[in-house]
Design a protein around this motif. Structure first.
Motif, PDB file in Angstrom:
ATOM      1  N   ALA A  84      62.698  24.446  92.798  1.00 54.54           N
ATOM      2  CA  ALA A  84      62.014  24.265  91.519  1.00 54.54           C
ATOM      3  C   ALA A  84      62.852  23.487  90.522  1.00 54.54           C
ATOM      4  O   ALA A  84      62.332  22.693  89.737  1.00 54.54           O
ATOM      5  CB  ALA A  84      61.632  25.630  90.941  1.00 54.54           C
ATOM      6  N   GLY A 121      62.855  23.663  86.667  1.00 52.35           N
ATOM      7  CA  GLY A 121      62.996  25.075  87.005  1.00 52.35           C
ATOM      8  C   GLY A 121      63.487  25.948  85.867  1.00 52.35           C
ATOM      9  O   GLY A 121      63.241  25.687  84.684  1.00 52.35           O
ATOM     10  N   CYS A 141      61.464  28.882  94.363  1.00 54.15           N
ATOM     11  CA  CYS A 141      62.679  29.488  93.821  1.00 54.15           C
ATOM     12  C   CYS A 141      63.012  30.734  94.630  1.00 54.15           C
ATOM     13  O   CYS A 141      62.792  31.845  94.171  1.00 54.15           O
ATOM     14  CB  CYS A 141      62.481  29.825  92.344  1.00 54.15           C
ATOM     15  N   CYS A 196      56.455  30.309  91.541  1.00 49.83           N
ATOM     16  CA  CYS A 196      57.693  29.525  91.429  1.00 49.83           C
ATOM     17  C   CYS A 196      57.560  28.122  91.994  1.00 49.83           C
ATOM     18  O   CYS A 196      58.481  27.305  91.854  1.00 49.83           O
ATOM     19  CB  CYS A 196      58.852  30.264  92.120  1.00 49.83           C
ATOM     20  N   PHE A 231      56.875  26.319  85.945  1.00 51.51           N
ATOM     21  CA  PHE A 231      57.709  27.512  86.139  1.00 51.51           C
ATOM     22  C   PHE A 231      59.068  27.319  85.478  1.00 51.51           C
ATOM     23  O   PHE A 231      59.661  26.250  85.575  1.00 51.51           O
ATOM     24  CB  PHE A 231      57.899  27.750  87.646  1.00 51.51           C
ATOM     25  N   PRO A 232      59.582  28.328  84.754  1.00 50.52           N
ATOM     26  CA  PRO A 232      59.053  29.681  84.614  1.00 50.52           C
ATOM     27  C   PRO A 232      58.176  29.910  83.387  1.00 50.52           C
ATOM     28  O   PRO A 232      57.599  30.979  83.252  1.00 50.52           O
ATOM     29  CB  PRO A 232      60.335  30.507  84.492  1.00 50.52           C
TER      30      PRO A 232
END
Length: 383
Positions: free
Chosen positions: A174, A180, A224, A330, A335-336
């Motif tokens: 991610a 990510g 993730c 994920c 995300f997140p």
């Protein structure tokens, strides 16, 4: 494995994959795990590769190394077996390399055998390698990229140097795909400015390669962490020439650069979740540790596009929801932030992003009633 997939695997088992068209080959990847694929077609793989060796340059940005650990934890095949069968030379992987750095026993080291910086530069010059990027890339502060410096060089610069001569670029995890966890909204997000290789969250105009002015197609393998099969099978398809870069990517990747075969736009984790039956009956857990649907505990499976429910994890035996943890989406570009709060039911988003009253077909007695989460809740309460 479902009966349909088993039948497909049996059919593919008798077909020389070298003679498969691309569409059939991609179906094979979707149906098989890495172990099955490499085992079934080992003779053809040897024939396809002959004596050609593929170099892999795997670099790490801002991350936890979880995706490398995921691939290293692949049991059958393990990473070494997969690399051997695909005739891959893992020329550089920061976590696995034994290089000592710029100094060794008080002496300046100027050889690639002991200085990883020199090794990387030698690989850049030789070219003809697949670049795997794990981890996000900070652009800050003020475009300097100096929130991550390795060997006195911003990782932003390292990515640029590595990408220029790569034959293919694959963003694993991610963080590398979209930024990510490192790119989550915070008071310092503008200062750090973490980005993915080709995307910043869901924005393809702000990926780090675009920032650097480098025009290279990128395959995103989010998660993730990312599933070992997604990584190994994608690498295998590229190495064996079954994915032509860049010619095939428009048809093989979705709008966020993900291989559709693993991240189907028309399929969600929810559809093959082991707890799906409880959802259809309107039975929900409200505390961790139960066996029912995890929607009320914040499960994001209804709008998470991945084949986790079919492929499974940990040797194809389990997955997040099966182990009692709600899906946190994920693999999605937001995300997140788009998944938070992680363990709280989302009231504002319908299943798969559609009208919540038109999604699921829920059996109530002998009648099939169009319903979604709110409709299921009402039925469960007898309203």
């Amino acid at each position: 494995m479902s009966t349909g997939i088993k039948n497909l695997v049996r059919t593919l088992d008798s077909v020389d994959f070298l003679k498969m068209d691309r569409r059939t080959f991609m179906k094979a990847l979707g149906a098989m795990g890495a172990a099955t694929f490499l085992g079934t077609y080992k003779t053809e793989i040897v024939s396809a590769l002959e004596f050609a060796e593929t170099k892999l340059l795997w670099i790490h940005g801002s991350e936890c190394t979880g995706c490398s650990e995921s691939v290293l934890n692949a049991g059958n095949p393990d990473l070494v077996q997969a690399l051997q069968k695909l005739n891959v030379n893992l020329a550089y992987h920061e976590t696995l390399c034994a290089q000592q750095g710029i100094w060794n026993d008080g002496e300046l080291v100027n050889t690639s055998e002991l200085n990883s910086e020199i090794l990387q530069e030698d690989i850049y010059k030789e070219g003809n390698y697949i670049l795997v990027v794990e981890g996000s890339i900070p652009n800050g502060p003020d475009g300097s990229g100096r929130y991550l410096v390795i060997g006195n060089k911003p990782f932003k610069q390292t990515l640029g140097e590595a990408a220029k001569n790569a034959t293919a670029v694959i963003a694993v995890g991610a963080c590398a795909a979209y930024g990510g966890i490192t790119s989550a909204d915070s008071d310092i997000a503008k200062d750090t400015d973490y980005r993915g290789v080709a995307f910043a969250k869901d924005d393809s105009s702000k990926g780090m390669l675009q920032e650097l002015g480098i025009d290279k197609p990128v395959i995103n393998i989010p998660g993730c962490p990312a599933h070992p099969d997604w990584v190994l099978l994608t690498l295998g398809a590229v190495i064996l020439g079954k994915i032509k870069i860049p010619d095939d990517l428009d048809s093989l990747l979705d709008d966020y650069g993900r291989p559709k075969v693993f991240f189907p736009p028309d399929h969600t984790v929810h559809e093959n979740c082991p707890r799906r039956g409880y959802y259809d009956r309107g039975e929900f857990d409200e505390q961790v540790g139960g066996e029912k649907c995890l929607w009320k505990l914040g499960c994001k499976a209804p709008y998470s596009h991945a084949d986790c429910g079919i492929r499974r994890w940990n040797g194809s035996v389990s997955m997040c929801t099966q182990a009692g943890g709600p899906c946190i989406a994920c693999v999605e570009p937001g995300f997140p932030d788009t998944s938070r709060p992680l363990y709280v039911e989302r009231e504002d988003i319908g299943v798969a992003g559609t009208n919540i009253d038109t999604v699921a077909k829920v059996a109530v007695g002998a009648a099939a009633v169009a319903a979604g989460v709110h409709a299921v809740r009402r039925m469960g309460k007898g309203e």
